[in-house]
Design an enzyme around this catalytic site. Structure first.
Site, PDB file in Angstrom:
ATOM      1  N   SER A  63       0.798  -1.239   0.000  1.00  0.00           N
ATOM      2  CA  SER A  63       0.000   0.000   0.000  1.00  0.00           C
ATOM      3  C   SER A  63       0.825   1.282   0.000  1.00  0.00           C
ATOM      4  O   SER A  63       0.286   2.353  -0.270  1.00  0.00           O
ATOM      5  CB  SER A  63      -0.939   0.031   1.209  1.00  0.00           C
ATOM      6  OG  SER A  63      -2.097  -0.695   0.922  1.00  0.00           O
TER       7      SER A  63
ATOM      8  N   LYS B  19       0.591   3.319  -3.019  1.00  0.00           N
ATOM      9  CA  LYS B  19      -0.605   4.136  -3.325  1.00  0.00           C
ATOM     10  C   LYS B  19      -0.293   5.636  -3.315  1.00  0.00           C
ATOM     11  O   LYS B  19      -0.813   6.390  -4.133  1.00  0.00           O
ATOM     12  CB  LYS B  19      -1.704   3.841  -2.295  1.00  0.00           C
ATOM     13  CG  LYS B  19      -2.277   2.432  -2.423  1.00  0.00           C
ATOM     14  CD  LYS B  19      -3.171   2.081  -1.242  1.00  0.00           C
ATOM     15  CE  LYS B  19      -3.776   0.690  -1.447  1.00  0.00           C
ATOM     16  NZ  LYS B  19      -4.479   0.190  -0.269  1.00  0.00           N
TER      17      LYS B  19
ATOM     18  N   TYR C  29      -1.651  -2.842 -11.111  1.00  0.00           N
ATOM     19  CA  TYR C  29      -1.783  -2.613  -9.654  1.00  0.00           C
ATOM     20  C   TYR C  29      -0.960  -3.621  -8.852  1.00  0.00           C
ATOM     21  O   TYR C  29      -0.264  -3.253  -7.898  1.00  0.00           O
ATOM     22  CB  TYR C  29      -3.260  -2.684  -9.253  1.00  0.00           C
ATOM     23  CG  TYR C  29      -3.485  -2.555  -7.755  1.00  0.00           C
ATOM     24  CD1 TYR C  29      -3.433  -1.313  -7.120  1.00  0.00           C
ATOM     25  CD2 TYR C  29      -3.754  -3.679  -6.973  1.00  0.00           C
ATOM     26  CE1 TYR C  29      -3.634  -1.202  -5.746  1.00  0.00           C
ATOM     27  CE2 TYR C  29      -3.947  -3.577  -5.603  1.00  0.00           C
ATOM     28  CZ  TYR C  29      -3.898  -2.341  -4.999  1.00  0.00           C
ATOM     29  OH  TYR C  29      -4.087  -2.236  -3.630  1.00  0.00           O
TER      30      TYR C  29
ATOM     31  N   TYR D 164      -4.230   3.428   7.442  1.00  0.00           N
ATOM     32  CA  TYR D 164      -5.548   2.768   7.391  1.00  0.00           C
ATOM     33  C   TYR D 164      -6.454   3.339   8.505  1.00  0.00           C
ATOM     34  O   TYR D 164      -6.395   4.521   8.801  1.00  0.00           O
ATOM     35  CB  TYR D 164      -5.438   1.246   7.547  1.00  0.00           C
ATOM     36  CG  TYR D 164      -4.327   0.585   6.787  1.00  0.00           C
ATOM     37  CD1 TYR D 164      -4.199   0.748   5.418  1.00  0.00           C
ATOM     38  CD2 TYR D 164      -3.410  -0.226   7.431  1.00  0.00           C
ATOM     39  CE1 TYR D 164      -3.196   0.105   4.717  1.00  0.00           C
ATOM     40  CE2 TYR D 164      -2.399  -0.869   6.729  1.00  0.00           C
ATOM     41  CZ  TYR D 164      -2.305  -0.691   5.377  1.00  0.00           C
ATOM     42  OH  TYR D 164      -1.305  -1.317   4.698  1.00  0.00           O
TER      43      TYR D 164
ATOM     44  N   VAL E  48       0.986  -3.797   3.816  1.00  0.00           N
ATOM     45  CA  VAL E  48       0.858  -5.092   4.495  1.00  0.00           C
ATOM     46  C   VAL E  48       2.126  -5.959   4.418  1.00  0.00           C
ATOM     47  O   VAL E  48       2.187  -7.007   5.048  1.00  0.00           O
ATOM     48  CB  VAL E  48      -0.341  -5.937   4.008  1.00  0.00           C
ATOM     49  CG1 VAL E  48      -1.655  -5.386   4.489  1.00  0.00           C
ATOM     50  CG2 VAL E  48      -0.315  -6.126   2.519  1.00  0.00           C
TER      51      VAL E  48
HETATM   52  N1  GLN Z   1      -1.547  -5.239  -2.515  1.00  0.00           N
HETATM   53  C1  GLN Z   1      -2.312  -5.112  -1.316  1.00  0.00           C
HETATM   54  C2  GLN Z   1      -3.803  -5.229  -1.590  1.00  0.00           C
HETATM   55  O1  GLN Z   1      -4.295  -4.645  -2.482  1.00  0.00           O
HETATM   56  C3  GLN Z   1      -1.990  -3.825  -0.617  1.00  0.00           C
HETATM   57  C4  GLN Z   1      -2.756  -3.670   0.658  1.00  0.00           C
HETATM   58  C5  GLN Z   1      -2.016  -3.038   1.758  1.00  0.00           C
HETATM   59  O2  GLN Z   1      -0.792  -2.951   1.786  1.00  0.00           O
HETATM   60  N2  GLN Z   1      -2.767  -2.634   2.755  1.00  0.00           N
HETATM   61  O3  GLN Z   1      -4.490  -5.919  -0.875  1.00  0.00           O
END
Ligand code: GLN
Length: 310
Positions: free
Chosen positions: A66, A69, A194, A246, A264
């Site tokens: 994430s 992002k 993605y 988050y 994550v």
């Molecule tokens: N690639 C992960 C997903 O889309 C990223 C999520 C994350 O790091 N919170 O679930």
């Protein structure tokens, strides 16, 4: 740029590393389950003198997940402009988990609440310009290489594939948004880009270097050249404060008080404006998907150095 180990940082790592026992590595992406949950490394890139200190295995690589992002958001706003991006993605934090689908249905008009949750991030990746999926992915990779000042940064194909093959929920988010006109085009291509952006691999040192760019409002700490326009860097940092951790972003703002983004994989990107960038890797996660020892490490580091922007 000079880089050396730090006894002070190592002391904090030693203090918090037992916390890795209390968390779990993410396993919903099968490839992520293969890491050692007791790993913990940190790097701090000081933008005032271009020095970097680290502790733990600072060269160990991990995937951004994430954290990507916030980087892709910076590129999307440069590609499409503020109006286009925020017509399709909101600016409000959510108290829901990062992969939640529930607010997509109840929000009117139906658009993801912000670019830091999966739905919003998928919509943002869909905005990246390019004539083919390959070109769009390459532009993301090249942009991240510039931020890290490392031409070797690329994705871990096996992690990307592992997520691509198991991403039912993210596909569901995409199809929902396609139905509502938030995104367009081929969903499999979007999932390909993605999952590659999430699987971009680097060390905590590279991540601290990216944090340094944000700490300087988008300028390269070594050359002074603009990589991200100041106004866009500011938007990214604001999202990091309001939504970067988050549904733990509020607590993090109180306990640490800096723009930060987690993934994550156990990575955390931290930004201390005008002072430093911080990169952390600790794959043992708490219930909300944040690095359990990484959070505590950052809290202690912020307290000792008066990092809070508030
Ligand atoms: N690639 C992960 C997903 O889309 C990223 C999520 C994350 O790091 N919170 O679930």
């Amino acid at each position: 740029m000079t880089c050396h180990t730090s006894g002070d940082l190592q002391e904090i790592v030693d203090e918090v590393v037992p916390l890795t026992n209390d968390g779990e590595v993410a396993d919903y992406i099968p490839a992520l389950a293969e890491v050692n949950k007791h790993d913990l490394s940190v790097a701090v890139y000081n933008v005032r003198d271009n020095t970097c200190i680290y502790a733990g295995d600072y060269q160990k690589k991990f995937t951004l997940q994430s954290i990507s992002k916030v980087l892709v958001l910076a590129l999307a706003i440069q590609d499409r402009g503020y109006g286009y991006v925020f017509d399709r993605v909101g600016m409000e934090p959510t108290g829901d988990p990062f992969n939640s689908i529930s607010k997509l249905e109840t929000s009117v008009p139906s658009k993801p609440l912000n670019p830091m949750i999966n739905a919003g991030a998928l919509a943002v990746t869909n905005m990246i310009k390019g004539d083919s999926a390959l070109e769009r992915w390459s532009r993301i990779r090249d942009f991240v290489q510039r931020l890290a000042s490392d031409k070797n940064v690329t994705c871990d194909e096996s992690v990307a594939k592992s997520e691509f093959e198991t991403s039912c929920l993210n596909r569901a988010l995409c199809y929902f948004m396609k139905q509502h006109g938030v995104i367009e085009g081929n969903i499999e291509e979007l999932m390909d880009i993605y999952t590659k952006q999430c699987a971009i691999e680097m060390s905590c040192f590279d991540l601290a270097r990216i944090g340094a760019v944000f700490a300087l409002d988008g300028k390269d700490p070594e050359t002074g050249k603009e990589i991200i326009p100041k106004g866009i860097a500011r938007i990214c940092k604001t999202f990091m404060v309001t939504c970067g951790m988050y549904n733990a972003s509020g607590e993090f703002a109180i306990k640490v008080g800096i723009p930060a983004k987690s993934g994550v994989s156990g990575g955390i990107l931290g930004v201390v404006p005008e002072r430093c960038g911080v990169g952390i890797f600790g794959p043992s996660l708490d219930k909300r998907g944040n690095s359990i020892a990484g959070l505590k490490l950052l809290e202690i580091l912020a307290d000792k150095n008066n990092f809070s922007i508030f």
